[in-house]
Design a protein around this motif. Structure first.
Motif, short mmCIF file in Angstrom:
data_model
loop_
_atom_site.label_atom_id
_atom_site.label_comp_id
_atom_site.label_asym_id
_atom_site.label_seq_id
_atom_site.Cartn_x
_atom_site.Cartn_y
_atom_site.Cartn_z
N SER A 169 77.71 67.00 47.66
CA SER A 169 77.39 65.88 47.07
C SER A 169 76.30 65.97 48.70
O SER A 169 76.50 65.91 49.23
N CYS A 170 75.34 65.17 47.17
CA CYS A 170 74.24 64.59 48.28
C CYS A 170 73.97 63.42 48.77
O CYS A 170 72.75 62.95 48.90
N GLU A 171 75.02 62.43 49.45
CA GLU A 171 74.73 61.19 49.62
C GLU A 171 73.85 60.72 51.05
O GLU A 171 74.86 61.24 51.47
N GLU A 172 73.06 60.55 51.33
CA GLU A 172 72.62 60.84 52.20
C GLU A 172 73.41 58.80 53.07
O GLU A 172 73.10 59.23 54.45
N SER A 173 73.88 58.28 52.34
CA SER A 173 74.97 57.50 52.84
C SER A 173 76.07 58.27 53.76
O SER A 173 76.36 57.45 55.10
N ALA A 174 76.75 58.96 53.09
CA ALA A 174 78.39 59.89 53.70
C ALA A 174 77.39 60.54 55.03
O ALA A 174 77.63 60.67 55.65
N ALA A 175 75.76 61.39 54.66
CA ALA A 175 75.42 61.75 55.50
C ALA A 175 75.12 60.93 56.89
O ALA A 175 75.78 61.94 58.33
N ASP A 176 74.52 59.87 56.83
CA ASP A 176 73.59 58.71 57.80
C ASP A 176 75.55 58.48 58.42
O ASP A 176 75.99 58.77 59.92
#
Length: 160
Positions: free
Chosen positions: A99-106
């Protein structure tokens, strides 16, 4: 306590938590091709990861790679447990995900992850990203980055 002793000169002891056997094999293959001395220990789920980390005081892991979506305990839960444990919280932790979700990464970065790697389908791209992360971890003596913690194949050049 998990140690980060001499991360510059010794073999990098890596702990990988990933339930996908093919991904574990690819990760091992990548490490064998990198110009770094490393030793890989793998576990298949979050429960095994936490059991090993909580039982193993004599083993010195320098860095931990956690697949975000694992059975029994996912990467979010494992990261929370690691960062709330005084013996483990300084262990550099890298999250791997398709998954490439930046919100999850943040969110993961706010919770203590050093890096978030969006797994590319191309093995050479993944090799470049893993090499970059291990280089940054050793170069910065395991300190978390101030920015650029989200890494995908779009941001990292090939090393081949």
């Amino acid at each position: 306590m998990i140690s980060q002793k001499n991360i510059h000169t010794d073999t990098i002891n890596i702990l990988l938590a990933d339930d996908d056997e093919d991904d574990c094999d690819f990760f091992k293959e990548i490490l064998e091709e990198l110009p770094l001395l490393s030793h890989l220990t793998s576990v298949k789920n979050g429960e095994q990861l936490m059991q090993l980390l909580n039982q193993t005081s004599e083993q010195n892991f320098n860095v931990l790679f956690i697949d975000l979506n694992m059975p029994k305990k996912n990467g979010f839960t494992c990261l929370e447990e690691i960062k709330s444990n005084d013996n483990l919280k300084h262990l550099p932790t890298i999250i791997l995900s398709t998954s490439c979700e930046e919100s999850a990464a943040d969110l993961l970065y706010k919770n203590g992850a050093h890096y978030y790697i969006c797994k590319p389908s191309d093995l050479n791209k993944l090799k470049s990203i893993v090499h970059l992360v291990l280089t940054l971890i050793t170069k910065n003596n395991a300190q978390p980055p101030r920015d650029k913690f989200y890494l995908s194949h779009l941001h990292v050049p090939d090393i081949n």
